[in-house]
Design a protein around this motif. Structure first.
Motif, mmCIF file in Angstrom:
data_model
loop_
_atom_site.group_PDB
_atom_site.id
_atom_site.type_symbol
_atom_site.label_atom_id
_atom_site.label_comp_id
_atom_site.label_asym_id
_atom_site.label_seq_id
_atom_site.Cartn_x
_atom_site.Cartn_y
_atom_site.Cartn_z
ATOM 1 N N LEU A 75 0.831 -1.192 0.000
ATOM 2 C CA LEU A 75 0.000 0.000 0.000
ATOM 3 C C LEU A 75 0.872 1.250 0.000
ATOM 4 O O LEU A 75 1.860 1.336 0.712
ATOM 5 N N GLU A 76 0.476 2.209 -0.837
ATOM 6 C CA GLU A 76 1.242 3.456 -0.936
ATOM 7 C C GLU A 76 1.324 4.116 0.432
ATOM 8 O O GLU A 76 0.342 4.219 1.164
ATOM 9 N N SER A 77 2.489 4.562 0.790
ATOM 10 C CA SER A 77 2.671 5.219 2.081
ATOM 11 C C SER A 77 1.988 6.586 2.069
ATOM 12 O O SER A 77 1.658 7.137 1.009
ATOM 13 N N ASN A 78 1.783 7.114 3.259
ATOM 14 C CA ASN A 78 1.157 8.430 3.358
ATOM 15 C C ASN A 78 2.023 9.485 2.679
ATOM 16 O O ASN A 78 3.257 9.464 2.797
ATOM 17 N N PRO A 79 1.397 10.420 1.983
ATOM 18 C CA PRO A 79 2.201 11.482 1.353
ATOM 19 C C PRO A 79 2.802 12.404 2.417
ATOM 20 O O PRO A 79 2.300 12.495 3.550
ATOM 21 N N GLU A 80 3.846 13.068 2.060
ATOM 22 C CA GLU A 80 4.489 14.037 2.938
ATOM 23 C C GLU A 80 4.214 15.439 2.416
ATOM 24 O O GLU A 80 4.124 15.659 1.215
ATOM 25 N N ILE A 81 4.095 16.372 3.358
ATOM 26 C CA ILE A 81 3.780 17.750 2.991
ATOM 27 C C ILE A 81 4.887 18.667 3.502
ATOM 28 O O ILE A 81 5.481 18.436 4.564
ATOM 29 N N TRP A 82 5.159 19.709 2.709
ATOM 30 C CA TRP A 82 6.176 20.702 3.062
ATOM 31 C C TRP A 82 5.681 22.063 2.614
ATOM 32 O O TRP A 82 4.998 22.200 1.594
ATOM 33 N N ILE A 105 -4.270 2.054 -4.202
ATOM 34 C CA ILE A 105 -4.922 0.857 -4.713
ATOM 35 C C ILE A 105 -6.170 0.574 -3.887
ATOM 36 O O ILE A 105 -6.187 0.768 -2.667
ATOM 37 N N MET A 106 -7.202 0.125 -4.545
ATOM 38 C CA MET A 106 -8.484 -0.166 -3.906
ATOM 39 C C MET A 106 -9.141 1.113 -3.362
ATOM 40 O O MET A 106 -10.029 1.061 -2.513
ATOM 41 N N GLU A 107 -8.683 2.288 -3.872
ATOM 42 C CA GLU A 107 -9.269 3.584 -3.520
ATOM 43 C C GLU A 107 -9.240 3.828 -2.015
ATOM 44 O O GLU A 107 -10.177 4.370 -1.431
ATOM 45 N N ILE A 108 -8.162 3.424 -1.383
ATOM 46 C CA ILE A 108 -7.983 3.685 0.040
ATOM 47 C C ILE A 108 -7.312 5.040 0.189
ATOM 48 O O ILE A 108 -6.194 5.232 -0.283
ATOM 49 N N PRO A 109 -7.967 6.037 0.816
ATOM 50 C CA PRO A 109 -7.363 7.367 0.927
ATOM 51 C C PRO A 109 -6.199 7.362 1.909
ATOM 52 O O PRO A 109 -6.243 6.718 2.957
ATOM 53 N N ARG A 110 -5.164 8.089 1.537
ATOM 54 C CA ARG A 110 -4.001 8.251 2.392
ATOM 55 C C ARG A 110 -3.771 9.748 2.568
ATOM 56 O O ARG A 110 -3.731 10.500 1.585
ATOM 57 N N ARG A 111 -3.606 10.169 3.813
ATOM 58 C CA ARG A 111 -3.539 11.587 4.138
ATOM 59 C C ARG A 111 -2.185 11.935 4.733
ATOM 60 O O ARG A 111 -1.607 11.170 5.507
ATOM 61 N N SER A 112 -1.704 13.110 4.366
ATOM 62 C CA SER A 112 -0.449 13.591 4.929
ATOM 63 C C SER A 112 -0.689 14.135 6.338
ATOM 64 O O SER A 112 -1.828 14.249 6.801
ATOM 65 N N GLU A 113 0.384 14.468 7.001
ATOM 66 C CA GLU A 113 0.251 15.132 8.281
ATOM 67 C C GLU A 113 -0.339 16.526 8.082
ATOM 68 O O GLU A 113 -0.208 17.120 7.011
ATOM 69 N N ILE A 114 -0.985 17.033 9.118
ATOM 70 C CA ILE A 114 -1.587 18.362 9.044
ATOM 71 C C ILE A 114 -0.512 19.415 9.311
ATOM 72 O O ILE A 114 0.202 19.351 10.309
ATOM 73 N N LEU A 115 -0.400 20.340 8.385
ATOM 74 C CA LEU A 115 0.559 21.431 8.513
ATOM 75 C C LEU A 115 -0.179 22.644 9.085
ATOM 76 O O LEU A 115 -1.102 23.168 8.470
#
Length: 410
Positions: A138-145, A212-222
């Motif tokens: 499964l794709e890891s959570n995205p990172e935000i900057w 995959i399988m349309e599972i949402p992945r969320r970054s940390e809150i900035l």
């Protein structure tokens, strides 16, 4: 792509492509096939290999590991007539066959990747289908900057980047899905968000992707620290202030306080008749008002980050004489009362004069009319007295009699 994710070898990609082409051919000729969309699984999740074009009169569904349907590589089979299942040598305890012939693999692992063959026996014929299953992580959570986390409202801008390999990226500001508008711009690849004029509502940013399988992945809150204000200065005093004037007696206590909404908290300053006082609090108390404390006061509020300054001012003075109250919400001074009385008296005299003049005029007309009547009567009497006597007429009828006095005359 994430380096920890297993890569497909070229020959496996060719097998997957061949299975996709075979699906179209099998579907056209009524053959069974494994749905291509089900041939991608996620590690740790359930994978279902969906069987298509299976007949309802099937006697047995048998799933095998590999490209052959031999007994040695059988995983599990299901016989609808007897509603019974039979496990084979390749059974790991995580597989099962549904009543529709689909293969279910619980807690999928990387070693589940490979060919799977299904055999369907109808009694009259036997059909087979093979497909390549790919288990991915499964794709890891995205990172935000972001280029900054402290901004000034309506002055500064913020640029945020979402680091991910996904192509479908969504941006949320203050937990609300946003798109490009006159204040925000999202790049064509959806991975960069620019807020041109930050407001105090733009406090939380994060990006979200679908894996995959349309599972949402969320970054940390900035979190953003947005400096704003002061917008307005609120003044409260005791005694209360009316139209910028605070009336208080000498020796009485006077309380003054300012309030302003600002981030960060504002600084307060007070001035008296233009001279800055040493007070730096939001409130001041004068326990015993003195003459030298009379005058104009100003409460100054400033934000050192936004560099905005606002103030409120008022005048402290002794109470004035209470005016004469004529009506609720209306009053006049003593001089105006005297002027009003004089006008009323003059107006009354003027009206009385008009009434007296009218009465006198009416009486004069009536007297003149009476005198004229008497004069006309006297004139008529004199005319009768001056006229000669008139001879009596000769009676023409014997039956007529004359008065006695008239007989003597004759």
């Amino acid at each position: 792509m994430d380096p920890s994710r297993p890569r497909c070898r070229p020959w496996r990609k060719l097998v997957l492509l061949a299975s996709l082409l075979a699906c179209g051919i099998h579907q056209a000729f009524g053959q069974i096939f494994i749905n291509p969309d089900s041939l991608i699984g996620v590690k740790g999740f359930r994978t279902v290999l969906v069987l298509e074009n299976a007949t309802q009169d099937a006697q047995e569904y048998s799933w095998h590991r590999g490209a052959e349907d031999t007994v040695e590589n059988m995983i599990v089979s299901y016989k609808p007539p007897s509603n019974s299942w039979l496990s084979g040598p390749m059974f790991s305890g995580r597989e099962n066959v549904t009543k529709l012939g689909d293969l279910v693999i619980r807690r999928s692992a990387f070693n589940d990747t490979g060919n799977y063959t299904v055999r369907v026996d109808t009694g009259n014929e036997t059909q087979r289908a093979t497909g390549w299953l790919e288990i991915q992580e499964l794709e890891s959570n995205p990172e935000i900057w972001a280029n900054t986390s402290s901004v000034v409202e309506d002055v500064d801008s913020v640029a945020a980047i979402c680091y991910t390999n996904a192509t479908n990226v969504r941006w949320y500001v203050d937990y609300t899905l946003v798109s490009s508008n006159d204040r925000m711009t999202i790049s064509p690849d959806l991975k960069t968000l620019i807020i041109h004029r930050v407001t105090r509502r733009d406090r939380e940013l994060y990006c979200e992707i679908d894996t995959i399988m349309e599972i949402p992945r969320r970054s940390e809150i900035l979190s953003l620290t947005v400096a704003y204000g002061p917008d307005e200065v609120l003044l409260s005093t005791s005694p209360s202030t009316f139209k910028g004037v605070l009336s208080a007696k000498i020796g009485s206590q006077v309380d003054m306080a300012c309030t302003a909404f600002s981030v960060p908290s504002p600084k307060y300053h007070w001035s008296h008749n233009g001279s800055l006082l040493s007070f730096s609090d939001a409130s001041i108390t004068l326990p015993s008002l003195a003459w030298e404390q009379m005058g104009r006061y100003r409460c100054i509020v400033d934000n050192p980050v936004t560099q905005l300054t606002m103030y409120r001012e008022f005048q402290i003075q002794t109470p004035r004489n209470i005016p004469v109250v004529v009506n609720r919400g209306f009053y006049i001074s003593g001089a105006k009362v005297v002027w009003l009385i004089v006008m009323i008296v003059l107006g009354s005299l003027y009206i009385c004069g008009i009434l007296i003049y009218g009465l006198i005029s009416n009486l004069s007309i009536r007297v003149n009319a009476h005198v004229m009547t008497i004069m006309q009567r006297n004139k008529k009497s004199k005319a009768i007295a001056a006229a000669p006597p008139t001879a009596p007429s000769t009676p023409s009828d014997k039956g007529h009699a004359f008065p006695a006095d008239r007989l003597d005359y004759w």
